[in-house]
Design a protein around this motif. Sequence first.
Motif, short mmCIF file in Angstrom:
data_model
loop_
_atom_site.label_atom_id
_atom_site.label_comp_id
_atom_site.label_asym_id
_atom_site.label_seq_id
_atom_site.Cartn_x
_atom_site.Cartn_y
_atom_site.Cartn_z
N SER A 60 -13.67 107.03 -2.34
CA SER A 60 -14.49 108.12 -1.96
C SER A 60 -15.73 108.19 -2.94
CB SER A 60 -13.99 109.54 -1.59
OG SER A 60 -13.63 109.74 -2.86
N LEU A 99 -13.11 109.03 5.85
CA LEU A 99 -14.33 108.73 6.68
C LEU A 99 -15.27 108.06 5.65
CD1 LEU A 99 -16.03 108.02 8.90
CD2 LEU A 99 -16.82 110.42 8.70
N ASP A 100 -15.81 108.72 4.41
CA ASP A 100 -16.65 108.34 3.50
C ASP A 100 -16.40 107.01 2.88
OD1 ASP A 100 -18.29 110.36 4.42
OD2 ASP A 100 -17.87 111.57 2.35
N THR A 102 -13.98 105.07 4.01
CA THR A 102 -14.17 103.51 4.78
C THR A 102 -15.59 103.22 5.02
OG1 THR A 102 -12.17 104.48 6.09
CG2 THR A 102 -13.60 102.92 7.18
N ARG A 103 -16.35 104.06 5.21
CA ARG A 103 -17.91 103.66 5.48
C ARG A 103 -18.36 102.90 4.27
NH1 ARG A 103 -23.07 105.22 7.45
NH2 ARG A 103 -24.25 103.24 6.83
N TYR A 104 -18.32 103.58 3.10
CA TYR A 104 -18.40 102.85 1.77
C TYR A 104 -17.95 101.32 1.68
CZ TYR A 104 -19.78 107.57 0.00
OH TYR A 104 -20.53 108.91 -0.05
N PHE A 106 -17.19 99.34 4.30
CA PHE A 106 -17.43 98.44 5.30
C PHE A 106 -18.99 98.31 4.59
CE2 PHE A 106 -14.78 100.10 8.90
CZ PHE A 106 -13.69 99.63 8.43
N GLU A 107 -19.75 99.14 4.22
CA GLU A 107 -21.24 98.83 3.86
C GLU A 107 -21.41 97.89 2.73
OE1 GLU A 107 -25.27 98.80 4.14
OE2 GLU A 107 -23.77 99.25 5.46
N GLN A 154 -11.43 111.30 11.89
CA GLN A 154 -11.82 110.52 10.90
C GLN A 154 -11.35 109.22 11.34
OE1 GLN A 154 -9.69 112.75 7.93
NE2 GLN A 154 -11.34 114.61 8.33
N GLY A 158 -13.80 105.75 12.01
CA GLY A 158 -13.48 104.68 11.30
C GLY A 158 -13.20 103.48 12.41
N LEU A 161 -16.96 102.34 13.52
CA LEU A 161 -17.60 101.56 12.62
C LEU A 161 -16.85 100.02 12.46
CD1 LEU A 161 -17.72 104.12 9.86
CD2 LEU A 161 -19.69 103.46 11.25
N TYR A 165 -19.37 96.78 13.14
CA TYR A 165 -19.59 95.78 11.82
C TYR A 165 -19.12 94.63 12.09
CZ TYR A 165 -21.31 99.21 8.31
OH TYR A 165 -22.10 100.14 7.51
#
Length: 328
Positions: A60, A99-100, A102-104, A106-107, A154, A158, A161, A165
């Motif tokens: 995170s 959530l955050d 996971t997004r970090y 993937f990005e 959450q 994910g 996303l 992606y």
Amino acid sequence: MHILIIGAAGMVGRKLTDRLTADGRLGDREIERLTLVDVVAPQAPAGFAGAVETLTVDLSVPEAAPALVARRPDVIFHLAAIVSGEAEADFDKGYRINLDGTRYLFEAIRQEGLKGPYKPRVVFTSSIAVFGAPFPEKIGDEFFTTPLTSYGTQKAIGELLLADYSRRGFFDGIGIRLPTICIRPGKPNKAASGFFSNILREPLAGQEAVLPVSTDVRHWFASPRAAVGFLVHAGTLDLSRMGWRRNISLPGLSATVGEEIEALRRVAGEAAVKRIRHEPDETIIKIVDGWARDFDASRAESLGFVAETSFDDIIRAHVEDELGGTIG
């Protein structure tokens, strides 16, 4: 092949590590390097011939994922999350980690691909908590996701996303909705579903357990042994067979708490059953009341995913894997 396991210190992460190091390969490719990551230091596996790196990392934190992805692992198992009860009790922490983080991740993969060709396999552990009542008799993959908990929300985000992606070609992803894993070894955790394991694990070890719901509560289960099999299969499956429906509900066993207890009686006897004490907990009852009870997992089965078909088998797997074949 280089494999990254995020959440490697958790129960499923440890068992996945053991399986991969014992096999020495994933599919038809030899595993040459393992990177094991968690918020607490994962244990390095014994007897593995390849390179192993263990890292204490909080996903995170925005800077964490780019550093992990810069190593360009071929397969990423994303298992890291806080459990349902904790995510419901601590709203900020749940979204930050589930959530955050996971997004970090993937990005970070997308950004790494902008530097030069890079398209790893990503296996994301989702949950049947993405579904919310009212339910059909059996939930199929086409049933809409309307989670009734922050944890389920959450995980559902994910999943979206991961599908997007993957559709955009940033990675080759699959989200696997795990049944409740039972019997979990070790000590009770903060998961609202923890009692499903507790009422079997503790009596099998000669200890008392508390049952916070009625015996007619029905739920969807698979063993830790099955969960590891799901992950390994997801890591090797030809994902073109899934099209763009990249999230899937996995096979399991629908059973009531009463059926759990009857299986315990058959495998371990009446003395074990008498170690269960019924103490209703209204908070747990409310959470569990919004959970799915049964699934049509025919799509996953057609893709080769396999789980147990009886609670007796789930209990025996625990006795074999965790108790050395002996009941306390």
